[in-house]
Design a protein around this motif. Structure first.
Motif, short mmCIF file in Angstrom:
data_model
loop_
_atom_site.label_atom_id
_atom_site.label_comp_id
_atom_site.label_asym_id
_atom_site.label_seq_id
_atom_site.Cartn_x
_atom_site.Cartn_y
_atom_site.Cartn_z
N THR A 63 40.52 -7.06 -0.85
CA THR A 63 39.18 -7.52 -0.50
C THR A 63 38.15 -6.50 -0.96
O THR A 63 38.31 -5.30 -0.72
CB THR A 63 39.05 -7.73 1.03
OG1 THR A 63 40.04 -8.69 1.45
CG2 THR A 63 37.66 -8.26 1.39
N PHE A 64 37.12 -6.99 -1.65
CA PHE A 64 36.07 -6.13 -2.18
C PHE A 64 34.70 -6.62 -1.70
O PHE A 64 34.55 -7.81 -1.38
CB PHE A 64 36.07 -6.13 -3.72
CG PHE A 64 37.29 -5.52 -4.34
CD1 PHE A 64 37.27 -4.22 -4.81
CD2 PHE A 64 38.46 -6.25 -4.47
CE1 PHE A 64 38.39 -3.64 -5.39
CE2 PHE A 64 39.59 -5.68 -5.05
CZ PHE A 64 39.56 -4.38 -5.50
N THR A 65 33.74 -5.72 -1.69
CA THR A 65 32.36 -6.12 -1.40
C THR A 65 31.47 -5.74 -2.57
O THR A 65 31.63 -4.68 -3.18
CB THR A 65 31.82 -5.44 -0.12
OG1 THR A 65 31.94 -4.01 -0.25
CG2 THR A 65 32.59 -5.91 1.10
N LEU A 66 30.56 -6.64 -2.90
CA LEU A 66 29.54 -6.39 -3.92
C LEU A 66 28.19 -6.35 -3.21
O LEU A 66 27.71 -7.36 -2.71
CB LEU A 66 29.54 -7.50 -4.98
CG LEU A 66 28.51 -7.34 -6.10
CD1 LEU A 66 28.98 -6.26 -7.08
CD2 LEU A 66 28.28 -8.64 -6.84
N THR A 67 27.61 -5.16 -3.13
CA THR A 67 26.29 -4.99 -2.55
C THR A 67 25.28 -4.98 -3.68
O THR A 67 25.40 -4.19 -4.61
CB THR A 67 26.22 -3.66 -1.76
OG1 THR A 67 27.28 -3.62 -0.80
CG2 THR A 67 24.89 -3.54 -1.03
N PHE A 68 24.30 -5.87 -3.64
CA PHE A 68 23.46 -6.07 -4.82
C PHE A 68 21.98 -6.27 -4.48
O PHE A 68 21.62 -6.66 -3.36
CB PHE A 68 23.95 -7.29 -5.62
CG PHE A 68 23.93 -8.58 -4.84
CD1 PHE A 68 22.79 -9.36 -4.77
CD2 PHE A 68 25.06 -9.02 -4.17
CE1 PHE A 68 22.77 -10.55 -4.05
CE2 PHE A 68 25.06 -10.20 -3.44
CZ PHE A 68 23.91 -10.98 -3.39
N ASP A 69 21.15 -5.99 -5.48
CA ASP A 69 19.76 -6.42 -5.48
C ASP A 69 19.52 -7.09 -6.83
O ASP A 69 20.48 -7.51 -7.48
CB ASP A 69 18.80 -5.25 -5.20
CG ASP A 69 18.93 -4.10 -6.19
OD1 ASP A 69 19.42 -4.34 -7.32
OD2 ASP A 69 18.56 -2.96 -5.85
N LYS A 70 18.29 -7.19 -7.26
CA LYS A 70 17.99 -7.97 -8.47
C LYS A 70 18.53 -7.33 -9.75
O LYS A 70 18.79 -8.02 -10.73
CB LYS A 70 16.48 -8.16 -8.60
CG LYS A 70 15.92 -9.13 -7.56
CD LYS A 70 14.40 -9.11 -7.51
CE LYS A 70 13.79 -9.59 -8.80
NZ LYS A 70 12.31 -9.69 -8.70
N GLN A 71 18.74 -6.00 -9.75
CA GLN A 71 19.15 -5.37 -11.01
C GLN A 71 20.34 -4.42 -10.90
O GLN A 71 20.86 -3.98 -11.92
CB GLN A 71 17.97 -4.60 -11.61
CG GLN A 71 17.53 -3.39 -10.77
CD GLN A 71 16.31 -2.71 -11.35
OE1 GLN A 71 15.39 -3.37 -11.83
NE2 GLN A 71 16.29 -1.39 -11.32
N SER A 72 20.79 -4.09 -9.70
CA SER A 72 21.90 -3.14 -9.58
C SER A 72 22.88 -3.60 -8.51
O SER A 72 22.57 -4.46 -7.67
CB SER A 72 21.38 -1.74 -9.25
OG SER A 72 20.66 -1.75 -8.02
#
Length: 280
Positions: A63-72
């Motif tokens: 299980t992985f998490t992707l923490t994101f905003d508009k560019q990173s």
């Protein structure tokens, strides 16, 4: 037809609203790998075979998490306790390794991959590799999101997949890597209008929620948009800085050293030593 049109218009409206404001989110992904390993019953009892296959299955279910905003974004595995190995059996899995912390900046077209390899931390910094996606017309729902398909075909180097038991030469460590055509299918949603996704995937007009390359499937199971507390999306800083090409050379050398280290010496010990190598 009207329903499909409404969904498309709604997705565009949602995307327009999100593009007009800053937003953050966390997507949870689960991975699963197709295993095609045949075991010789003359080398291993059926009970041990079953235990080993269960261990391998769990090894590749993560299980992985992707923490994101508009560019990173920051992509990392959720911590969990490793499964104990059955008595009398030592399993050594040789592979290409995974990322401990993968930072991507799609605006600046670069990534930083912090990896720990055999006790040493590396900081792999390089440009993002461009993916030649072909957009499709198929749609499907993943959770509450309408997704569209895209495919990518590429030639990659793969090494032999297989296993050895007690030092038997089922694995040819000296075999040269072979070229293989891999077709990757991705499903992305314009409702979250960022060019990002799990692992090193990116480059589509929406967040990638599912990827399948024929052997591994990565699928999103949960998304939290704009949580109350501001998310920390920071680039890792710790580790010896190298390029991707430099890291690949180091990784291959270390892998060969470990294979030699764990190769059983006949006549030593009563247990089984099983070595698995996954191509990639």
């Amino acid at each position: 037809m009207k329903k499909t049109f409404f969904v498309a218009v709604f997705a565009v409206l949602v995307s327009s609203v999100m593009l007009a404001q800053d937003f953050q989110g966390v997507a949870t992904y689960k991975t699963k790998r197709k295993l095609d390993i045949k075991l010789d019953s003359t080398k291993m009892q059926s009970g041990m075979q079953k235990q080993m296959m269960e261990m391998l299955k769990k090894q590749f279910e993560k299980t992985f998490t992707l923490t994101f905003d508009k560019q990173s974004s920051v992509y990392k595995e959720e911590e969990k306790l490793g499964a104990p190995q059955p008595a009398g059996m030592q399993m050594v899995i040789m592979g290409s390794g995974g990322s401990d912390v993968l930072y991507k900046n799609t605006k600046e077209n670069r990534f930083t991959n912090q990896n720990e390899m055999y006790g040493k931390v590396f900081l792999v910094k390089d440009k993002l590799k461009k993916h030649e996606w072909v957009l499709g017309k198929e749609t499907k729902n993943i959770g509450d999101y309408t997704c569209y398909n895209a495919t990518m075909t590429r030639e990659v180097e793969v090494r032999q997949s297989g296993f050895s038991v007690d030092g038997d030469k089922d694995l040819d460590e000296d075999a040269e890597p072979k070229m293989k055509t891999i077709t990757t299918t991705a499903w992305y949603t314009p409702q979250i209008p960022i060019s990002n996704g799990p692992q090193n995937y990116y480059g589509l007009p929406g967040l990638i929620l599912e990827v399948n390359d024929g052997s591994e499937t990565v699928i999103c199971s949960k998304i939290v948009m704009n949580p109350k507390e501001k998310l920390n999306i920071s680039e890792p800083k710790k580790g010896k800085e190298v390029t991707q090409a430099e890291y690949d050379v180091i990784s291959e050398k270390k892998m060969k050293e470990q294979m030699e280290r764990y190769r059983p010496r006949r006549g030593n010990g009563d247990g089984h030593s099983i070595e698995i190598r996954v191509g990639g």
